[in-house]
Scaffold this motif. Structure first.
Motif, mmCIF file in Angstrom:
data_model
loop_
_atom_site.group_PDB
_atom_site.id
_atom_site.type_symbol
_atom_site.label_atom_id
_atom_site.label_comp_id
_atom_site.label_asym_id
_atom_site.label_seq_id
_atom_site.Cartn_x
_atom_site.Cartn_y
_atom_site.Cartn_z
ATOM 1 N N PRO A 248 9.782 -19.241 16.324
ATOM 2 C CA PRO A 248 10.095 -18.177 15.356
ATOM 3 C C PRO A 248 11.483 -18.394 14.750
ATOM 4 C CG PRO A 248 9.340 -17.253 17.444
ATOM 5 C CD PRO A 248 9.534 -18.722 17.663
ATOM 6 N N GLN A 249 11.641 -18.023 13.497
ATOM 7 C CA GLN A 249 12.922 -18.224 12.814
ATOM 8 C C GLN A 249 14.045 -17.417 13.442
ATOM 9 O OE1 GLN A 249 12.695 -17.623 8.596
ATOM 10 N NE2 GLN A 249 10.880 -18.896 8.380
ATOM 11 N N VAL A 250 13.745 -16.261 13.998
ATOM 12 C CA VAL A 250 14.785 -15.316 14.410
ATOM 13 C C VAL A 250 15.153 -15.363 15.895
ATOM 14 C CG1 VAL A 250 14.301 -13.739 12.520
ATOM 15 C CG2 VAL A 250 13.076 -13.487 14.677
ATOM 16 N N ILE A 251 14.780 -16.405 16.624
ATOM 17 C CA ILE A 251 15.159 -16.429 18.035
ATOM 18 C C ILE A 251 16.682 -16.550 18.178
ATOM 19 C CG2 ILE A 251 12.946 -17.270 18.908
ATOM 20 C CD1 ILE A 251 14.178 -20.082 19.063
ATOM 21 N N ALA A 252 17.194 -15.973 19.266
ATOM 22 C CA ALA A 252 18.637 -15.995 19.539
ATOM 23 C C ALA A 252 18.848 -16.056 21.046
ATOM 24 C CB ALA A 252 19.300 -14.738 18.962
ATOM 25 N N PRO A 253 19.946 -16.643 21.509
ATOM 26 C CA PRO A 253 20.222 -16.784 22.940
ATOM 27 C C PRO A 253 20.317 -15.438 23.659
ATOM 28 C CG PRO A 253 21.713 -18.149 21.653
ATOM 29 C CD PRO A 253 20.995 -17.255 20.694
ATOM 30 N N ILE A 254 19.694 -15.371 24.852
ATOM 31 C CA ILE A 254 19.769 -14.172 25.693
ATOM 32 C C ILE A 254 20.553 -14.497 26.971
ATOM 33 C CG2 ILE A 254 18.446 -12.417 26.939
ATOM 34 C CD1 ILE A 254 16.096 -13.054 24.960
ATOM 35 N N HIS A 255 19.967 -15.304 27.856
ATOM 36 C CA HIS A 255 20.614 -15.734 29.099
ATOM 37 C C HIS A 255 20.835 -17.237 29.029
ATOM 38 C CE1 HIS A 255 18.220 -12.132 30.491
ATOM 39 N NE2 HIS A 255 19.486 -11.760 30.565
ATOM 40 N N CYS A 256 22.010 -17.693 29.464
ATOM 41 C CA CYS A 256 22.413 -19.072 29.196
ATOM 42 C C CYS A 256 22.898 -19.801 30.453
ATOM 43 C CB CYS A 256 23.523 -19.040 28.154
ATOM 44 S SG CYS A 256 23.854 -20.610 27.399
ATOM 45 N N LEU A 257 22.278 -20.941 30.735
ATOM 46 C CA LEU A 257 22.737 -21.864 31.765
ATOM 47 C C LEU A 257 23.590 -22.933 31.080
ATOM 48 C CD1 LEU A 257 19.292 -22.458 33.507
ATOM 49 C CD2 LEU A 257 21.127 -20.988 34.349
ATOM 50 N N ALA B 17 37.702 -23.045 28.206
ATOM 51 C CA ALA B 17 37.597 -21.815 27.413
ATOM 52 C C ALA B 17 36.320 -21.810 26.571
ATOM 53 C CB ALA B 17 38.821 -21.685 26.519
ATOM 54 N N ILE B 18 35.218 -22.186 27.174
ATOM 55 C CA ILE B 18 33.939 -22.219 26.457
ATOM 56 C C ILE B 18 33.452 -20.795 26.225
ATOM 57 C CG2 ILE B 18 31.488 -22.816 26.677
ATOM 58 C CD1 ILE B 18 32.330 -25.323 28.144
ATOM 59 N N GLU B 19 33.043 -20.537 24.984
ATOM 60 C CA GLU B 19 32.419 -19.259 24.653
ATOM 61 C C GLU B 19 30.965 -19.534 24.304
ATOM 62 O OE1 GLU B 19 34.377 -16.559 22.042
ATOM 63 O OE2 GLU B 19 36.349 -17.287 22.642
ATOM 64 N N LEU B 20 30.090 -18.668 24.779
ATOM 65 C CA LEU B 20 28.655 -18.854 24.585
ATOM 66 C C LEU B 20 28.047 -17.692 23.828
ATOM 67 C CD1 LEU B 20 27.639 -19.863 28.211
ATOM 68 C CD2 LEU B 20 27.871 -21.394 26.269
ATOM 69 N N ALA B 21 26.968 -17.972 23.141
ATOM 70 C CA ALA B 21 26.116 -16.904 22.629
ATOM 71 C C ALA B 21 25.168 -16.564 23.771
ATOM 72 C CB ALA B 21 25.343 -17.385 21.409
#
Length: 184
Positions: free
Chosen positions: A62-71, A96-100
């Motif tokens: 799907p076009q609108v997927i976005a990160p929820i939980h991240c390893l 200093a990594i920032e994640l979505a």
């Protein structure tokens, strides 16, 4: 050869199991993942869940997927001849990594392979406490979880790249899109 930088969507089969007995599968699901590889030498990999797969074949994300939980993983070895990269998952974000999405501290590994298409195998287990900081959910590592804790489990993930409008692989052709013909 596996790209040193990429952002791709993947269709994943995920099996969840007990933290202390990773071979004891408790549930299964099919989910969208977003895999990102980055860093000067392609040394980081993030794998984020992005929602359930609702269609049986799941050929296009799907076009609108976005990160929820991240390893997050750090490169530990690479084989050009086999077109594979292996990453160790981390329990604390390096630097200093920032994640979505929400970071999940984890132990385990990720094997990323490119044999005509990109495949991923991940074996992970994690245990964390949940909280909030500056309006964002955070998860902190618990090295020795209580037995049968709801926040402690293992994941077995197998995933394959799917076409996605948000894909980015430097130097590659954009994925072919299915032609849509209007009939009248």
């Amino acid at each position: 050869m596996l790209a040193k930088a990429l952002v791709i969507a993947m269709a994943a089969d995920i099996a969840r199991s007990d933290y202390a007995k990773p071979t004891l599968i408790r549930s299964r699901s099919r989910e969208w993942l977003i895999a990102c590889r980055w860093g000067p030498e392609g040394e980081y990999l993030s794998i984020a869940t992005a929602g359930p797969i609702t269609e049986p074949l799941a050929l296009v994300a799907p076009q609108v997927i976005a990160p929820i939980h991240c390893l997050v993983g750090v490169l530990v070895s690479e084989s050009e001849s086999q077109s594979t990269s292996t990453f160790l998952l981390v329990r604390q974000l390096p630097g200093a990594i920032e994640l979505a999405g929400t970071f999940f501290p984890a132990d385990g590994y990720v094997l990323l392979q490119d044999h005509g298409d990109i495949h991923l195998v991940c074996k992970a287990r994690y245990s964390h406490s949940c909280g909030w900081l500056d309006g964002k959910e955070i998860r902190k590592d618990i090295p020795d979880p209580a037995p049968y804790s709801a926040e402690a489990m293992s994941w077995h993930i197998e995933a394959t790249r799917r076409d996605w409008i948000g894909e980015f692989i430097p130097g590659s052709r954009p994925p072919e899109r299915l032609a849509i013909r209007a009939t009248g």
